[in-house]
Design a protein around this motif. Sequence first.
Motif, short mmCIF file in Angstrom:
data_model
loop_
_atom_site.label_atom_id
_atom_site.label_comp_id
_atom_site.label_asym_id
_atom_site.label_seq_id
_atom_site.Cartn_x
_atom_site.Cartn_y
_atom_site.Cartn_z
N ASN A 1 0.85 -1.19 0.00
CA ASN A 1 0.00 0.00 0.00
C ASN A 1 0.89 1.24 0.00
OD1 ASN A 1 -2.17 -1.71 2.23
ND2 ASN A 1 -2.66 -1.16 0.15
N GLY A 2 0.50 2.19 -0.84
CA GLY A 2 1.20 3.47 -0.84
C GLY A 2 2.54 3.45 -1.56
N SER A 3 2.84 2.36 -2.29
CA SER A 3 4.16 2.28 -2.94
C SER A 3 4.22 3.07 -4.23
CB SER A 3 4.56 0.82 -3.18
OG SER A 3 3.55 0.15 -3.90
N GLY A 4 3.06 3.50 -4.78
CA GLY A 4 3.06 4.35 -5.98
C GLY A 4 2.44 3.71 -7.21
N LYS A 5 1.82 2.55 -7.06
CA LYS A 5 1.28 1.83 -8.23
C LYS A 5 0.21 2.66 -8.96
CE LYS A 5 -0.12 -1.65 -5.71
NZ LYS A 5 0.24 -1.12 -4.37
N THR A 6 -0.77 3.17 -8.20
CA THR A 6 -1.85 3.94 -8.83
C THR A 6 -1.30 5.24 -9.42
OG1 THR A 6 -3.49 2.95 -7.39
CG2 THR A 6 -4.09 5.05 -8.40
N THR A 7 -0.35 5.85 -8.73
CA THR A 7 0.24 7.09 -9.25
C THR A 7 0.92 6.82 -10.59
OG1 THR A 7 0.55 7.93 -7.02
CG2 THR A 7 1.87 8.97 -8.74
N HIS B 1 -2.59 -6.87 -5.42
CA HIS B 1 -1.95 -7.34 -4.19
C HIS B 1 -2.01 -8.86 -4.10
CE1 HIS B 1 -1.71 -3.42 -2.37
NE2 HIS B 1 -2.98 -3.21 -2.56
P1 ATP Z 1 -2.53 1.12 -2.71
O1 ATP Z 1 -1.95 -0.25 -2.93
O2 ATP Z 1 -2.83 1.38 -1.25
O3 ATP Z 1 -3.67 1.46 -3.61
P2 ATP Z 1 -0.53 2.52 -4.32
O4 ATP Z 1 0.70 1.67 -4.41
O5 ATP Z 1 -1.44 2.53 -5.49
O6 ATP Z 1 -1.33 2.18 -2.98
P3 ATP Z 1 -0.51 5.42 -4.53
O7 ATP Z 1 -1.98 5.54 -4.41
O8 ATP Z 1 0.11 5.68 -5.85
O9 ATP Z 1 0.00 3.99 -4.00
O10 ATP Z 1 0.14 6.40 -3.47
C1 ATP Z 1 1.56 6.60 -3.39
C2 ATP Z 1 1.83 7.67 -2.33
O11 ATP Z 1 1.35 8.93 -2.81
C3 ATP Z 1 1.13 7.42 -1.01
O12 ATP Z 1 1.99 7.85 0.03
C4 ATP Z 1 -0.11 8.29 -1.08
O13 ATP Z 1 -0.52 8.70 0.18
C5 ATP Z 1 0.39 9.46 -1.91
N1 ATP Z 1 -0.69 10.07 -2.71
C6 ATP Z 1 -1.38 9.48 -3.72
N2 ATP Z 1 -2.27 10.35 -4.26
C7 ATP Z 1 -2.13 11.50 -3.57
C8 ATP Z 1 -2.76 12.79 -3.67
N3 ATP Z 1 -3.69 13.05 -4.58
N4 ATP Z 1 -2.37 13.74 -2.79
C9 ATP Z 1 -1.40 13.49 -1.87
N5 ATP Z 1 -0.77 12.31 -1.74
C10 ATP Z 1 -1.13 11.33 -2.58
#
Ligand code: ATP
Length: 235
Positions: free
Chosen positions: A38-44, A190
């Motif tokens: 979680n939070g590793s940056g995948k969605t970003t 995941h």
């Molecule tokens: P998950 O598996 O929980 O969905 P993820 O790997 O997809 O997580 P991201 O959603 O890309 O991770 O988030 C990466 C980091 O960027 C996290 O620390 C998150 O809190 C932060 N983050 C994502 N979107 C935003 C935003 N719009 N504003 C501020 N921080 C953000």
Amino acid sequence: MLVIDAQNVSKSYGNIKALNNLSLNVAAGSVYALLGPNGSGKTTFVKSILGLVKPDGGDIKLNGIESTNVECRDGISYLPEKFNFFPYYTVLGVVKFYGAMKGLKGSELEEQAINAVKSLQIEDLVSKKIKQCSKGQVQRTGIAAMLMGDSKLLILDEPFSGLDPIAIKELKDLLIELKNKGITLFINSHILSEMEKLCDHAAILDKGEIIAQGELSTMLNGVSLEDFFYTKVKK
Ligand code: ATP
């Protein structure tokens, strides 16, 4: 042919470095898993390649076209991790709506919509309103909508979310079927056990950085994906 070619992509939200100099290539026809806690940056990362988030730096090409050019996203379908459909639309109405957005009309729209709901085993739900559907039924509707328009690259963010074990198996079989048709799949997930059976390439992301990537069997070298993941991603 590379369908996704990302070089040195970075993105920060304030002082959070969501992506740190990330480079990743996806070849046409592969099933590529982007894994990470979680939070590793995948969605970003997915949002960056889709133009939904503007990276601070780096270069992204889709099908050889710069991601700043909207045409690079022709032939791509995206299933977000979280999505909402119009609650008063029926399941078939949603699927047709997305087909119409892809430019389909008339009998082609009807035929593709029927085939898509059949592929997801939701043909008995076609008249059901979205607001009356369970989470898994809405998820299946979303995947059916993605199939409209003969996309060549499907990007799925947590596609197994909300599905029961039977639906997970059915979705896995469908994804294998799509891969066999030459469609490229890029999946954030995941569920390591399912991804190990499905994907041929993977990258593991931790704190915005790629800590392992490549052809899956070479990368794992006989170890299970779960064990590999846990040794790589240390808390
Ligand atoms: P998950 O598996 O929980 O969905 P993820 O790997 O997809 O997580 P991201 O959603 O890309 O991770 O988030 C990466 C980091 O960027 C996290 O620390 C998150 O809190 C932060 N983050 C994502 N979107 C935003 C935003 N719009 N504003 C501020 N921080 C953000």
